[in-house]
Design a protein around this motif. Structure first.
Motif, mmCIF file in Angstrom:
data_model
loop_
_atom_site.group_PDB
_atom_site.id
_atom_site.type_symbol
_atom_site.label_atom_id
_atom_site.label_comp_id
_atom_site.label_asym_id
_atom_site.label_seq_id
_atom_site.Cartn_x
_atom_site.Cartn_y
_atom_site.Cartn_z
ATOM 1 N N LYS A 18 34.975 38.587 36.722
ATOM 2 C CA LYS A 18 35.580 39.351 35.633
ATOM 3 C C LYS A 18 36.125 38.336 34.650
ATOM 4 N N ARG A 19 35.615 38.333 33.455
ATOM 5 C CA ARG A 19 35.944 37.279 32.498
ATOM 6 C C ARG A 19 37.441 37.188 32.259
ATOM 7 N N ARG A 20 37.936 35.949 32.274
ATOM 8 C CA ARG A 20 39.341 35.604 32.076
ATOM 9 C C ARG A 20 40.231 36.124 33.192
ATOM 10 N N ALA A 21 39.645 36.583 34.288
ATOM 11 C CA ALA A 21 40.455 37.093 35.394
ATOM 12 C C ALA A 21 40.046 36.482 36.722
ATOM 13 N N ALA A 22 38.764 36.540 37.075
ATOM 14 C CA ALA A 22 38.311 36.050 38.382
ATOM 15 C C ALA A 22 37.001 35.302 38.208
ATOM 16 N N TYR A 23 36.926 34.086 38.764
ATOM 17 C CA TYR A 23 35.757 33.233 38.629
ATOM 18 C C TYR A 23 35.301 32.743 39.997
ATOM 19 N N GLY A 24 33.997 32.507 40.105
ATOM 20 C CA GLY A 24 33.422 31.928 41.302
ATOM 21 C C GLY A 24 32.580 30.721 40.958
ATOM 22 N N THR A 25 31.880 30.203 41.966
ATOM 23 C CA THR A 25 31.038 29.016 41.791
ATOM 24 C C THR A 25 29.619 29.330 42.225
ATOM 25 N N GLU A 38 37.186 28.188 21.912
ATOM 26 C CA GLU A 38 36.671 27.532 23.118
ATOM 27 C C GLU A 38 37.778 26.807 23.874
ATOM 28 N N HIS A 39 38.611 26.067 23.146
ATOM 29 C CA HIS A 39 39.681 25.326 23.800
ATOM 30 C C HIS A 39 40.728 26.258 24.394
ATOM 31 N N HIS A 40 41.054 27.354 23.690
ATOM 32 C CA HIS A 40 42.040 28.291 24.217
ATOM 33 C C HIS A 40 41.552 28.914 25.522
ATOM 34 N N GLU A 41 40.287 29.310 25.554
ATOM 35 C CA GLU A 41 39.738 29.900 26.772
ATOM 36 C C GLU A 41 39.737 28.895 27.919
ATOM 37 N N ALA A 42 39.374 27.633 27.626
ATOM 38 C CA ALA A 42 39.343 26.616 28.670
ATOM 39 C C ALA A 42 40.746 26.336 29.212
ATOM 40 N N VAL A 43 41.735 26.254 28.307
ATOM 41 C CA VAL A 43 43.109 25.983 28.754
ATOM 42 C C VAL A 43 43.633 27.128 29.614
ATOM 43 N N GLN A 44 43.414 28.364 29.178
ATOM 44 C CA GLN A 44 43.886 29.506 29.960
ATOM 45 C C GLN A 44 43.196 29.577 31.316
ATOM 46 N N ARG A 45 41.911 29.218 31.357
ATOM 47 C CA ARG A 45 41.182 29.241 32.631
ATOM 48 C C ARG A 45 41.742 28.205 33.595
ATOM 49 N N ALA A 88 45.089 29.246 34.963
ATOM 50 C CA ALA A 88 44.947 30.240 36.032
ATOM 51 C C ALA A 88 44.550 29.598 37.353
ATOM 52 N N ASP A 89 43.883 28.448 37.291
ATOM 53 C CA ASP A 89 43.497 27.730 38.505
ATOM 54 C C ASP A 89 44.624 26.863 39.059
ATOM 55 N N GLY A 90 45.773 26.845 38.364
ATOM 56 C CA GLY A 90 46.893 26.068 38.850
ATOM 57 C C GLY A 90 46.989 24.667 38.297
ATOM 58 N N GLU A 91 46.192 24.336 37.291
ATOM 59 C CA GLU A 91 46.233 23.003 36.700
ATOM 60 C C GLU A 91 47.526 22.817 35.895
ATOM 61 N N THR A 92 48.022 21.592 35.839
ATOM 62 C CA THR A 92 49.195 21.276 35.032
ATOM 63 C C THR A 92 48.778 20.962 33.593
ATOM 64 N N ILE A 93 49.772 20.919 32.712
ATOM 65 C CA ILE A 93 49.493 20.594 31.317
ATOM 66 C C ILE A 93 48.883 19.196 31.207
#
Length: 284
Positions: A20-27, A152-159, A162-167
């Motif tokens: 689900k875009r911007r909510a749940a991702y897989g590999t 593109e950058h906003h979507e990547a940062v938000q993703r 959501a994965d728990g990455e730090t700034i």
């Protein structure tokens, strides 16, 4: 029917996909020798990817994007494997750097026809209005490219958040300044960052452009001096906005005409102003 056996994979492709875009991702994992998907993972974390690699030995090449999670997963799960960028990301990276280079030198890319002197015409005495219009068109195209990059950058940062990455981690992964990453992280949507680029409303400088053209013709080409003068007239905009506008005149290496023929529906079309009287009134 049971899933087919995965078998041995020498060249493994890895990328994410959205349940689900911007909510749940897989590999998704692919055997690049056959160009077929081989397995799916429920998330896109380094732990899941490294665990899969430990169970499926024999991978000698991991083909991935620049995501830090896949890089870490490959380093832990298959330390002997060589990591490389896939073909799409190589082309995408090359195209982005070519675009940056062209934007940096955009004013040097002129139509050869505009560099030819017309018979009986003094090129130094008359401004190349057409060249100014071309430069303005290029600036509008650049603004559209900026809009695409911001999304593109906003979507990547938000993703990544959501994965728990730090700034700091996102800054290193995306090669962006931490202040920029923090600004993208705080914005709930890219639209909030794109209001000015999207609506195209005239800026603070629009009503002062006729005055700037008149002063330029009089020989005043210093941006700081012009900034001080239009501030007396009520200009509340920024200095970079002024220098971007004056850059068009410096590019054609000649003064613009004092009065341009501007259509009534153009943002620059305003009622003629007695600038001397207006400046005198502001000073008093």
């Amino acid at each position: 029917m049971p899933d087919p056996a995965i078998g041995s994979i020498a060249v493994l492709g890895v990328d994410d996909f959205a349940f689900k875009r911007r909510a749940a991702y897989g590999t998704i994992l692919l055997d690049l020798a056959t160009h077929r998907p081989t397995d799916l993972l429920a998330d896109r974390t380094a732990e899941s990817f490294s665990g899969w690699l430990r169970k499926h030995r024999g991978v000698s090449i991991v083909c991935r994007d620049r995501a830090s999670a896949y890089a870490e997963g490959a380093r832990v799960g298959a330390p002997e494997a060589q990591q490389m960028a896939d073909r799409w990301h190589l082309w995408h990276g090359l195209a982005s750097y070519v675009e940056k280079t062209i934007r940096h030198h955009r004013h040097d890319l002129r139509d050869p026809d505009h560099d030819l002197d017309e018979p009986g015409r003094n090129a130094d005495a008359e401004a190349d209005v057409e060249q100014i219009a071309i430069a303005a068109d290029v600036d509008r195209v650049e603004a559209q490219a900026i809009v695409a990059r911001i999304r593109e950058h906003h979507e990547a940062v938000q993703r990544l958040l959501a994965d728990g990455e730090t700034i700091s981690g996102i800054s290193r992964s995306l090669r962006l300044d931490r202040k920029t990453v923090r600004r993208f992280a705080r914005a709930p949507s890219a639209e909030e960052l794109l209001i000015k680029q999207r609506d195209g409303r005239p800026g603070q400088l629009e009503r002062f452009k006729p005055y700037l053209r008149e002063r330029w013709n009089q020989g005043c080409t210093t941006a700081t001096v012009l900034l001080a003068e239009i501030r007396e007239l009520g200009y509340c905009g920024s200095y970079p906005a002024l220098t971007r506008y004056l850059r068009l005149f410096r590019t054609v290496r000649s003064a613009p005409p004092s009065t341009l023929i501007i259509p009534a529906d153009h943002p620059d079309h305003i009622r003629p102003v007695d600038w001397k009287a207006l400046r005198a009134r502001h000073r008093t």
